[in-house]
Design an enzyme around this catalytic site. Sequence first.
Site, PDB file in Angstrom:
ATOM      1  N   CYS A 126      66.164 -60.085 -82.198  1.00 55.55           N
ATOM      2  CA  CYS A 126      65.964 -61.163 -83.158  1.00 55.55           C
ATOM      3  C   CYS A 126      67.196 -61.464 -84.007  1.00 55.55           C
ATOM      4  O   CYS A 126      67.531 -62.622 -84.238  1.00 55.55           O
ATOM      5  CB  CYS A 126      64.770 -60.860 -84.040  1.00 55.55           C
ATOM      6  N   HIS A 156      62.063 -58.289 -88.743  1.00 55.68           N
ATOM      7  CA  HIS A 156      62.365 -59.447 -87.920  1.00 55.68           C
ATOM      8  C   HIS A 156      63.336 -60.354 -88.678  1.00 55.68           C
ATOM      9  O   HIS A 156      63.452 -60.277 -89.894  1.00 55.68           O
ATOM     10  CB  HIS A 156      61.051 -60.204 -87.616  1.00 55.68           C
ATOM     11  N   ASP A 158      61.854 -70.008 -84.826  1.00 55.97           N
ATOM     12  CA  ASP A 158      62.129 -68.633 -84.398  1.00 55.97           C
ATOM     13  C   ASP A 158      62.662 -68.622 -82.973  1.00 55.97           C
ATOM     14  O   ASP A 158      61.896 -68.749 -82.013  1.00 55.97           O
ATOM     15  CB  ASP A 158      60.844 -67.799 -84.481  1.00 55.97           C
TER      16      ASP A 158
END
Lengths: 667, 318
Positions: free
Chosen positions: A407, A451, A467
Site C-alpha cells: 500500500c 494502510h 485507494d
Amino acid sequence: MSALPTIPRISLTWLLVAQALVILPLLAHLPLWILALWLGCAGWRVQIFRMRAAFPTAWAKGGLMIAAGLGVYFSRGSLVGLDAGVVLLVAAFLLKLLEMRSRRDALVLIFLGFFVVVTGYLFDDSILVALFSLLPVTALLAALIGLQQSAIAQRPWPTARLAGSLVLQAVPLMVLLFIFFPRFGPLWSLPGPNDKGVTGLADSMAPADIADLSRSGALAFRAQFEGEVPARSELYWRALTLERFDGRRWSQSSLAQSPQTAQWQAAGESLRYSVVMQPSGQPWLFSLDVARTSLDSTRLMADFRLQRNRPVDRSLLYGVESWPQAVREPQLDAARRAVTLQLPADGDPRTREWAAQLKREHPHSEQLVQALLRHFNQQPFSYTLRPPRLGRDSIDGFLFDTRSGFCAHYAGAMTFVLRAAGIPARVVAGYQGGEFNPAGNYLQVRQFDAHAWVEYWRPQIGWTRVDPTFQVAPERIEQGLEQALSDEQSFLEDSPFSPLRYRQFAWLNQLRLGWDNLNYGWQRWVLGYQGTQQLELLQRWFGQLDGRLLALVLVGGGGLLLGALALWLFKPWQRERDPQQRLFRQFARLLARQGVHWQAGEGARAYAARAAGLLPAQAAAIEAFADLYEARRYAGEAIADAQLWRQLRLLRRALPWRLRVADKRTQ
Amino acid sequence: MNRRWRPHWDRWLARRIPASGSVRLTQRRIFIVPSRVGGAFMIALGLMLLAGINYQNSLAYGLTFLLASVFVVAILHTYRNLAGLTLKAGGTTPVFVGEAGRWRVRLESSGRAHQAIALGWLPADLQSVDIAEQGSVTCELNAPTTRRGWLRPGRLRVESRFPLGVLVAWSWVDLDQPLLVYPRPLPGELPLHAGADQQSPEQGRLAHGQGADDFQGLKAYQPGDSRRRLDWKAYSRGQGLQVKDFASYSGLELDLDFEALDGDIETRLSRLCHWVLMLSERQQSFALRLPGLYRAAASGDAHRDACLQALALYGSPP
C-alpha cells in the site's frame, strides 16, 4: 511497638516470596543487573537468617547504594523520570531487605512493595497482570501478619491463608469503592513510561515502516458501532495525512500542525461508534471520515484528523460520530494548495514525464485518476510484503521496473503522479478494515491492518478518497492482509505462535475471540473507568447525582457490606441459642448497670435476693421476674417468653437510670 | 491522659468493666482504634491514591481500594481476635518488697483460637501469648514491688494487634487480684519483748548477743535432721550433705516485739520479718507483738504466714 524487635521467621519467608512475586512482572522493564542485585540480596539475607553471614556494614551499604545509583544512571541515562524512578524504587526495595533488622524496617519494606506493585501497573495493566498482582499483594499482607504473630508460630501456610481470606473478604468493599469513589483529573502532570516498544504509525513514512507494522499482530484499537457495522471496504480509519515528500519519505507537513479549523459540511447518514485505543505514544486518534468526538482536549484538525493535546500513553476510550459522505474543504486556500502540490525539486524524471503525458491525454482530474487506477489494474503490478530494493529514484523504480510493493508504495507513487500532473493530492496513513468479533459485537483492528491511501482534491467537490491498492489486491481491502498474502506465506511470518495465524481452527479461533472480548470489557469497564465513564454509569443508575448522594451510597453500602461480613464472621445465631439464657443475661445486664453484678456460679434466686437487698425500692420487681423465671425454667410451667420479657420491661422502668449503688458502697 | 479527666475515666471504666475474678471480653469491653502502623499504612494508601489519580490508572485505584478495604475488614478481625476471650485470676504468691510480684492470669478461649494476645501493665512491656481453640493458657505476669501491703497493680491491659498490626484492640481488665507484699527482711538483733516474763535488761542484752551469732557452723547430716537446714551450696561444692547448725533458743520463751526496736516503722517491720523467717526456719516457737496486735506463740507455716501478713498489713486500714 511490640516487645520483640526481631523479624519472625514467617514474616521473613513471606517477604522473600513477595519480593520475587513483586519483581517478576516488572523484569521486562528493568535492566538485567537488577536481577543480579535481587539474587545477591536475597541470598545474603537468607545467610544472615541462618547466622552464616553478618549484616552489611555501613560501608557496604553505602557502596551498594552508590553502585545502584550508578547502575540506574548508566542503564537509564538519568536519575529522574519515571523509568529511572522505577528502577531506583526497585533497587531500594531490594537493598532494604538486606539491611532490614527491626519490625519498623520490615514495615517500610512492605509498603515499598505495595508501591512497586503500583508502578508495575503503569507499565502493563492487562487483565493477567492485574490478577497476578493479587499474589504479591497477598504475600506482602502475609508478611505483615507474620510481623504480628508470636514467635511460636512456625508454619507459613496458615499465615498466607489468612492473608488470602482477608483479601477475598475485602473484595466486595473494594468493588463498591471502585464504582463510587469519585475520580479526579490529574492533580499535576507526571512523566509517563517511555514506551519505546510500542509499535504503531509514526508521523513520517517510508514504505519499509508499513511493512514493519504488517508483521505485528499487536492490537491498535477496538471499535464498537451503534447499529450496523459498515462494509469492510468502507472502513478507512484515518490517523494522519502525509503531505510532504522529500524523494524518499512521506511526512506530516508543517501546515498540519497549525491550528486551523476543518472546512466541511455534514451530509448523509452519520455513524456512531466508540473506540478503545491502545496506548500509541502519539497524539492522534483513529476515526472514519469526517469525525466529531465528545472527548475533551481533542479537536478536528484542518486535514480532518482527530488530534489530542497530549499523546495517548494509556488506553483511551472515546465516542465518535462520523459523516462518511461529508463534503470536505470545497475551497482550497493557497497555502494548502501549495503544500498538496509540493514535490522535490528533482528526481524521478520518468514519472514526471509520464504524468505530463497523462495530463495531456486526460484534462479532467477525474479521468486522469481513473486512467491511473486502470494502469495499476491492467499492468502487471503485484502486491507483496517483500518488495525488491529500490534505487535512488524510488518512484521511477517502482512504477517502471519492479512493479511490486504494498500500500505505501502504491499510495506514494499515485500521489506523486497526481501532483506532477497538477492535482492536489496527499497520502493518508491509518488502518483499513478490522476483524469483527461476534462474541462482543465489535471490531478489532491490529497493527497489520495499517494502510496508506490517497486523497485528491477537485474544486467544489473537495477531497476524494481513492485507494490504488484496491486495483492491485482487492482482497486486501475486502478480506484482509492474510488473504492478500495467501500465496506468499508472509503473513506474520515472524510470530509462528501468534494465535492469529491459526484462525482456520474453529475452536482456537473461538477461544481467541472470547479472550479478546474479555480484554475489551476489561479495557472499557475497568481501565477506562474514569471521570466521564463513571459519571455516565452513575447517572444511568441514579439519575441526578450529587456529592451527598455519592457519600451516602458509599457509607451506607460500606456499612451494609461490613455488617454482612460481621454476621458471617461472628455467626451470632450460634452463640446464644437458649432464649431463656438470653433473658437471664438481659436481667443481669439491667442489674449490673445498678452496680449489682452477677457472679459466676450464682443461682438466679440468690442473685435476685442479693439484688433486692441492695435495691430495696425495686425489690418487688426484681423478685417478680426471678419468680417467673424460676417457674419457667426449673418448674417447667407453661409461661410464654413474651410474659417474661414484659416483666423485664417493667423492671427496667422501675429501675432508676444508672443509680450507682456500687460507688456508694465503696465510699 | 489528662490528669483532670483521669478520675472520671476510671469511674466510667469501673462501671463498664467492673472488677471481677473472671472477665469475659465482649463488645462492651473492647476498644479499638488504628495504631501508629495503621497511620503509616493510611499515609501509604494516600500516596498510592495520588499515583492512581495522577496517572489516571484504574489498577492503582483498584489496589488502593483493595488495601483500604482490607484495613476496614481488619477491624472485624482484630476485634474478633480479642472477643470471646475470658480472663481469670489465677492466684498470686506473696513476695517480699523488692522482689518481682507475680500474678497468674488464666486466659480461656470459648471457641476460636486467639493469636498474639498481649497483656501486662503499661508502661512496662506486654507479654504475648497464643491461645488454642477451646484451650487455655496460664501466664505469669510480673511487676516490681516497692512497698509492703496489698499491691493492686491497676487495670491489666489486654491488647491485640493481630492480624495486620494496623489496628489495636484492647481492654482494661481488673481481675481483683491483689498481691500481698511482705516487708523486706533485714538482719539485726533479736527484738525480744521485755517485761512480760520479767526478764532483766541484762538478760535481754544476752539474748541479743546470742542472736547476733546464732549460726554456729555446719555439721554432717544425720537422718532425722530437718531437710530445710541442708546446706545445698556446700553440697554443690562436693562437700557432702551438711546441715546448718544454729544455736538453740529452746530454753527461752521468744516473744518478738515491735516496741523493742528502734528506728522507723518500716525498719522495725523489716527486722521482725527477718526474725519471723529465721525462727520459722528453725521451727522455733515464737510470739509476735505489734501495737494493737498479738499473736500467741506457735510454730509452723500457718503461723509464719499469719505473722508475715500481720507485718505486711501493719498500719493499713483493715
